[in-house]
Design a protein around this motif. Structure first.
Motif, PDB file in Angstrom:
ATOM      1  N   ASN A  74       0.819  -1.215   0.000  1.00  0.00           N
ATOM      2  CA  ASN A  74       0.000   0.000   0.000  1.00  0.00           C
ATOM      3  C   ASN A  74       0.850   1.262   0.000  1.00  0.00           C
ATOM      4  OD1 ASN A  74       1.017  -0.307   2.555  1.00  0.00           O
ATOM      5  ND2 ASN A  74      -0.892   0.066   3.616  1.00  0.00           N
ATOM      6  N   PHE A  75       2.144   1.152   0.310  1.00  0.00           N
ATOM      7  CA  PHE A  75       2.996   2.345   0.327  1.00  0.00           C
ATOM      8  C   PHE A  75       3.898   2.462  -0.904  1.00  0.00           C
ATOM      9  CE2 PHE A  75       5.258  -0.970   2.676  1.00  0.00           C
ATOM     10  CZ  PHE A  75       6.496  -0.975   2.044  1.00  0.00           C
ATOM     11  N   GLY A  76       3.943   1.422  -1.734  1.00  0.00           N
ATOM     12  CA  GLY A  76       4.790   1.523  -2.919  1.00  0.00           C
ATOM     13  C   GLY A  76       4.992   0.190  -3.603  1.00  0.00           C
ATOM     14  N   VAL A  77       5.974   0.168  -4.519  1.00  0.00           N
ATOM     15  CA  VAL A  77       6.236  -1.007  -5.356  1.00  0.00           C
ATOM     16  C   VAL A  77       7.726  -1.330  -5.294  1.00  0.00           C
ATOM     17  CG1 VAL A  77       6.213  -1.866  -7.724  1.00  0.00           C
ATOM     18  CG2 VAL A  77       4.339  -0.446  -6.915  1.00  0.00           C
ATOM     19  N   PHE A  78       8.049  -2.630  -5.146  1.00  0.00           N
ATOM     20  CA  PHE A  78       9.432  -3.068  -5.207  1.00  0.00           C
ATOM     21  C   PHE A  78       9.718  -3.570  -6.617  1.00  0.00           C
ATOM     22  CE2 PHE A  78       8.561  -3.302  -0.688  1.00  0.00           C
ATOM     23  CZ  PHE A  78       9.716  -2.735  -0.162  1.00  0.00           C
ATOM     24  N   ILE A  79      10.780  -3.022  -7.203  1.00  0.00           N
ATOM     25  CA  ILE A  79      11.098  -3.320  -8.591  1.00  0.00           C
ATOM     26  C   ILE A  79      12.452  -4.008  -8.677  1.00  0.00           C
ATOM     27  CG2 ILE A  79      11.583  -2.305 -10.848  1.00  0.00           C
ATOM     28  CD1 ILE A  79       9.558  -0.178 -10.274  1.00  0.00           C
ATOM     29  N   GLY A 125      14.697  -2.007  -5.965  1.00  0.00           N
ATOM     30  CA  GLY A 125      14.533  -0.597  -5.651  1.00  0.00           C
ATOM     31  C   GLY A 125      13.088  -0.335  -5.272  1.00  0.00           C
ATOM     32  N   LEU A 126      12.859   0.722  -4.475  1.00  0.00           N
ATOM     33  CA  LEU A 126      11.509   1.064  -4.036  1.00  0.00           C
ATOM     34  C   LEU A 126      10.962   2.245  -4.823  1.00  0.00           C
ATOM     35  CD1 LEU A 126       9.059   0.849  -2.140  1.00  0.00           C
ATOM     36  CD2 LEU A 126      10.282   2.332  -0.532  1.00  0.00           C
ATOM     37  N   LEU A 127       9.829   2.019  -5.436  1.00  0.00           N
ATOM     38  CA  LEU A 127       9.090   3.077  -6.113  1.00  0.00           C
ATOM     39  C   LEU A 127       7.947   3.466  -5.194  1.00  0.00           C
ATOM     40  CD1 LEU A 127       8.311   4.820  -8.589  1.00  0.00           C
ATOM     41  CD2 LEU A 127       7.091   2.831  -9.497  1.00  0.00           C
ATOM     42  N   HIS A 128       8.121   4.599  -4.479  1.00  0.00           N
ATOM     43  CA  HIS A 128       7.110   5.016  -3.512  1.00  0.00           C
ATOM     44  C   HIS A 128       5.833   5.426  -4.239  1.00  0.00           C
ATOM     45  CE1 HIS A 128       5.255   7.249  -0.149  1.00  0.00           C
ATOM     46  NE2 HIS A 128       5.958   6.412   0.592  1.00  0.00           N
ATOM     47  N   ILE A 129       4.697   5.250  -3.537  1.00  0.00           N
ATOM     48  CA  ILE A 129       3.398   5.527  -4.161  1.00  0.00           C
ATOM     49  C   ILE A 129       3.290   6.978  -4.623  1.00  0.00           C
ATOM     50  CG2 ILE A 129       2.313   6.038  -1.925  1.00  0.00           C
ATOM     51  CD1 ILE A 129      -0.243   4.751  -3.049  1.00  0.00           C
ATOM     52  N   THR A 130       3.965   7.892  -3.916  1.00  0.00           N
ATOM     53  CA  THR A 130       3.901   9.299  -4.298  1.00  0.00           C
ATOM     54  C   THR A 130       4.734   9.614  -5.536  1.00  0.00           C
ATOM     55  OG1 THR A 130       5.695   9.810  -2.756  1.00  0.00           O
ATOM     56  CG2 THR A 130       3.434  10.051  -1.950  1.00  0.00           C
ATOM     57  N   ASP A 131       5.599   8.664  -5.949  1.00  0.00           N
ATOM     58  CA  ASP A 131       6.446   8.871  -7.125  1.00  0.00           C
ATOM     59  C   ASP A 131       5.978   8.061  -8.331  1.00  0.00           C
ATOM     60  OD1 ASP A 131       8.388  10.697  -6.085  1.00  0.00           O
ATOM     61  OD2 ASP A 131       9.135   9.057  -4.843  1.00  0.00           O
ATOM     62  N   ILE A 132       4.779   7.464  -8.226  1.00  0.00           N
ATOM     63  CA  ILE A 132       4.246   6.700  -9.349  1.00  0.00           C
ATOM     64  C   ILE A 132       3.568   7.616 -10.354  1.00  0.00           C
ATOM     65  CG2 ILE A 132       2.546   4.951 -10.007  1.00  0.00           C
ATOM     66  CD1 ILE A 132       3.107   3.544  -7.365  1.00  0.00           C
ATOM     67  N   SER A 133       2.742   8.535  -9.845  1.00  0.00           N
ATOM     68  CA  SER A 133       1.954   9.407 -10.725  1.00  0.00           C
ATOM     69  C   SER A 133       1.903  10.803 -10.137  1.00  0.00           C
ATOM     70  CB  SER A 133       0.538   8.830 -10.873  1.00  0.00           C
ATOM     71  OG  SER A 133      -0.316   9.750 -11.502  1.00  0.00           O
ATOM     72  N   ASP A 168      17.521   8.374  -5.806  1.00  0.00           N
ATOM     73  CA  ASP A 168      18.525   8.468  -4.742  1.00  0.00           C
ATOM     74  C   ASP A 168      18.913   7.058  -4.302  1.00  0.00           C
ATOM     75  OD1 ASP A 168      20.251   9.604  -2.982  1.00  0.00           O
ATOM     76  OD2 ASP A 168      18.737  10.229  -1.522  1.00  0.00           O
ATOM     77  N   PHE A 169      20.088   6.942  -3.660  1.00  0.00           N
ATOM     78  CA  PHE A 169      20.508   5.694  -3.023  1.00  0.00           C
ATOM     79  C   PHE A 169      21.490   6.045  -1.918  1.00  0.00           C
ATOM     80  CE2 PHE A 169      23.009   6.401  -6.854  1.00  0.00           C
ATOM     81  CZ  PHE A 169      24.314   6.357  -6.393  1.00  0.00           C
ATOM     82  N   LYS A 185      24.567   1.735  -0.742  1.00  0.00           N
ATOM     83  CA  LYS A 185      23.838   1.289  -1.946  1.00  0.00           C
ATOM     84  C   LYS A 185      22.956   0.076  -1.658  1.00  0.00           C
ATOM     85  CE  LYS A 185      27.389   3.009  -5.103  1.00  0.00           C
ATOM     86  NZ  LYS A 185      28.316   2.693  -6.195  1.00  0.00           N
ATOM     87  N   LYS A 186      22.389   0.070  -0.450  1.00  0.00           N
ATOM     88  CA  LYS A 186      21.499  -1.029  -0.093  1.00  0.00           C
ATOM     89  C   LYS A 186      20.042  -0.666  -0.354  1.00  0.00           C
ATOM     90  CE  LYS A 186      24.517  -2.999   3.445  1.00  0.00           C
ATOM     91  NZ  LYS A 186      24.673  -3.323   4.885  1.00  0.00           N
ATOM     92  N   ARG A 187      19.750   0.635  -0.359  1.00  0.00           N
ATOM     93  CA  ARG A 187      18.383   1.057  -0.619  1.00  0.00           C
ATOM     94  C   ARG A 187      18.388   2.057  -1.777  1.00  0.00           C
ATOM     95  NH1 ARG A 187      16.056   2.788   5.135  1.00  0.00           N
ATOM     96  NH2 ARG A 187      18.075   3.802   5.208  1.00  0.00           N
ATOM     97  N   ILE A 188      17.545   1.760  -2.744  1.00  0.00           N
ATOM     98  CA  ILE A 188      17.494   2.594  -3.939  1.00  0.00           C
ATOM     99  C   ILE A 188      16.088   3.159  -4.078  1.00  0.00           C
ATOM    100  CG2 ILE A 188      17.832   2.654  -6.429  1.00  0.00           C
ATOM    101  CD1 ILE A 188      19.581   0.148  -6.106  1.00  0.00           C
ATOM    102  N   SER A 189      15.976   4.489  -4.195  1.00  0.00           N
ATOM    103  CA  SER A 189      14.686   5.146  -4.396  1.00  0.00           C
ATOM    104  C   SER A 189      14.484   5.400  -5.879  1.00  0.00           C
ATOM    105  CB  SER A 189      14.626   6.467  -3.622  1.00  0.00           C
ATOM    106  OG  SER A 189      14.765   6.237  -2.236  1.00  0.00           O
ATOM    107  N   LEU A 190      13.324   4.997  -6.369  1.00  0.00           N
ATOM    108  CA  LEU A 190      13.022   5.109  -7.789  1.00  0.00           C
ATOM    109  C   LEU A 190      11.820   6.023  -8.009  1.00  0.00           C
ATOM    110  CD1 LEU A 190      13.279   1.299  -8.639  1.00  0.00           C
ATOM    111  CD2 LEU A 190      15.075   3.019  -8.882  1.00  0.00           C
TER     112      LEU A 190
END
Length: 593
Positions: free
Chosen positions: A223-228, A235-243, A266-267, A271-276
């Motif tokens: 519910n908070f995002g998508v793991f790609i 990497g994590l694509l947060h719900i606020t960065d989808i649309s 960002d990462f 380099k363990k967490r990647i923001s997409l």
């Protein structure tokens, strides 16, 4: 057997089979024969040679004193079996009850299979197996004839939802656990994939940069995002960065296993967490707003969120404006925004502020209607002296706010609620949301102020009380309460008076106490302060100061003392009639409440 050149056959020639041997010769003969036989041990695997095949059995020579028989069914996997072939066999018994050698190819295969499985675990070898069937929680894989368990979590690095697609297919695995007590083997295919992915992961992380556009596969959705999956690294694509627009859950616009284009936002240093981001690949909708949009413009949109402080109106995906609750109604009493709008409503609003650089906008909907304070009829409708009915919206220590109509509020001071009752807080007189009749005392249109009164709907009874409670008059009073300074007295007509401690002294020298009903004499009366001071002591002890007050009260600017008394008596009787009528009216109102 000894070589023919070394053995003297003529020495042992006889006319009959087995005849002509001495005991020593026989012992030597047996010794030479035993050297031609192999020494075997039960429960071990050896290699034998096929020396015969019939419809049921295969005859095997293992170099022992007797040949062994193995059922032909154990050689079904060898279609071209022929005499002279070497096969591995398991020795079950050297000699059974029939004196036969008992061999098993099936058990030999099983023993060898377990040996290879143990070697695979010890030396981390890769084994190829055949997926036989699906079972609860995973798959059953045949490796060397042994059924091994492949857990669903060890099939792949990504969650597998359909296990049946692997049944009947070959798969490379590694042995990860052996339970000898239950002869259970656990294998994994995932570890092979992870090993390959480690190389890809290292390469991806080494070349990772902010702003880099990559392709990935949606691996998991929350519910908070998508793991790609970017090819070994997530990497994590947060719900606020989808649309750019507001969405409640990623599944509204995305699906599992979809291939998507994303950008690295960002990462961290490790380099363990990647923001997409995904919306960043398209222009911001604020940049596409009409150049004609300005403060005062009317806009249309849909309510996408309602909070305690206001609601958000979406003009286009990614373009929202805040309608503060104070901009929803001209009323000065803030209510819940949900009283005016709800999510999904399509409404019109007015732009109040606009900052395209910071991409912020405030809107209002009350501006679509006229401000009631600016209406022309305000001056006459709420002129001083006009009577109205309103709803109590708020209570304070100094009074209450009454809403006469939406956007028009007035203040009723606590001192303007009752002529007779001493009200400390408005809650003693009225409650929130109750109706109250009032009269306008003051109107200030420029400052939007309206002073109201409730007690002014009736005549001031203190004008009458002045003649009913003149200084020097006696009255029967009950002591309501008492403190260090004095006592509160209950007077006729619902009034309260006050007596100091020294004026509570009885004729016998004792002090009057709460609850007693005694005669009291008025020693001070103030209409403006609505204050009556009395004394019980003065009823039996003449006070010099009281004499002066009584004398001053009897003096008239014109006429004599003999003509003033009847007139005063007549005025007093008339006031009593008016007061009696007032008391009846007060009693009626008390009964209604």
């Amino acid at each position: 057997m000894p070589n023919n050149e070394d053995f003297n056959w003529e020495k042992y020639e006889t006319k009959g089979f087995g005849e002509g041997y001495t005991q020593a010769e026989r012992a030597e003969m047996e010794k030479l024969y035993d050297k031609t036989l192999n020494e075997i041990t039960e429960k071990e695997v050896i290699t034998g040679t096929v020396v015969g095949i019939n419809d049921k059995d295969v005859i095997i020579n293992i170099g022992f004193k007797s040949d062994g028989l193995v059922p032909l069914s154990e050689f079904r996997d060898l279609e071209d079996l022929k005499i002279g072939d070497e096969v591995e066999l398991f020795i079950e018994e050297q000699e059974n009850s029939l004196g036969q050698l008992v061999l098993s190819r099936k058990k030999a295969k099983m023993v060898k299979a377990w040996q290879m499985i143990e070697d695979a675990l010890e030396y981390d070898n890769v084994i190829e197996g055949l997926v036989k069937r699906r079972t609860k929680g995973g798959l059953i894989v045949d490796i060397y004839g042994v059924e091994a368990f492949l857990p669903g979590s060890q099939i792949d690095v990504k969650p597998i939802r359909d296990f049946d697609i692997y049944v009947g297919k070959k798969m490379e695995v590694k042995v990860v656990k052996i339970n000898h007590a239950n002869d259970n083997v656990v294998v994994s295919h995932k570890v092979l994939i992870e090993k390959d992915l480690e190389k890809q992961k290292a390469e991806i992380l080494n070349n990772l940069e902010k702003g880099q556009v990559l392709e990935g596969v949606i691996k998991n959705m929350t519910n908070f995002g998508v793991f790609i999956d970017l090819g070994g690294v997530d990497g994590l694509l947060h719900i606020t960065d989808i649309s750019w627009g507001r969405i409640n859950h990623p599944e509204e616009v995305l699906n599992l296993d979809d291939k998507v284009q994303i950008v690295v936002l960002d990462f961290d240093d490790d380099k363990k967490r990647i923001s997409l981001g995904m919306k960043q690949l398209t222009p911001h909708p604020w940049d596409s707003l009409s150049a004609n949009l300005e403060v005062g413009s009317k806009v249309e949109g849909k309510i996408v969120n309602v909070a305690d402080y206001g609601a958000f109106l979406e003009l286009a995906p990614g373009v929202e404006g805040l309608i503060h609750v104070s901009e929803m109604s001209w009323s000065q009493h803030l209510r819940n925004p949900a009283d005016f709008v709800k999510v999904g409503d399509e409404i019109v609003a007015v732009v109040l502020t606009l900052d395209k650089d910071d991409r912020k906008m405030s809107l209002g909907i009350k501006q679509l209607t006229e401000d009631p304070w600016t209406k022309q009829e305000m001056a006459t409708k709420y002129a001083v002296g006009t009577k109205h009915k309103g709803i109590v919206r708020n209570l304070t220590n100094f009074g209450l706010f009454l809403e006469l109509e939406e956007g028009i509020d007035g203040l009723v001071h606590v001192s303007d609620l009752s002529w007779t009752k001493k009200i400390k807080h408005p809650s003693e007189f009225v409650k929130v949301n109750e109706e109250l009749d009032v009269v306008v005392l003051e109107l200030d249109l420029d400052n939007r102020r309206l002073a109201l009164g409730h007690k002014q709907l009736e005549e001031n009874p203190w004008d009458t009380f002045e003649s009913v409670f003149p200084v020097g008059s006696d009255h029967k009073c009950t002591i309501i309460s008492k403190n260090d300074k004095g006592a509160i007295l209950e007077l006729p007509y619902g009034l309260e008076g006050f007596a100091t401690t020294k004026n509570l002294e009885k004729e016998d020298g004792s002090q009057a106490e709460a609850g007693e009903a005694l005669d009291f004499k008025v020693i001070e009366f103030s209409k403006d302060d609505k204050r009556i001071v009395l004394s019980h002591t003065a009823t039996f002890k003449e006070d010099a100061s009281l004499k002066g007050k009584k004398a001053g009260a009897k003096k008239k600017p014109t006429g004599t003392e003999s003509t003033a008394t009847p007139a005063a008596e007549k005025s007093t009787l008339g006031d009593l009639d008016a007061l009696s009528a007032l008391k009846e009216k007060m009693d009626e109102e008390a009964n209604k409440k």
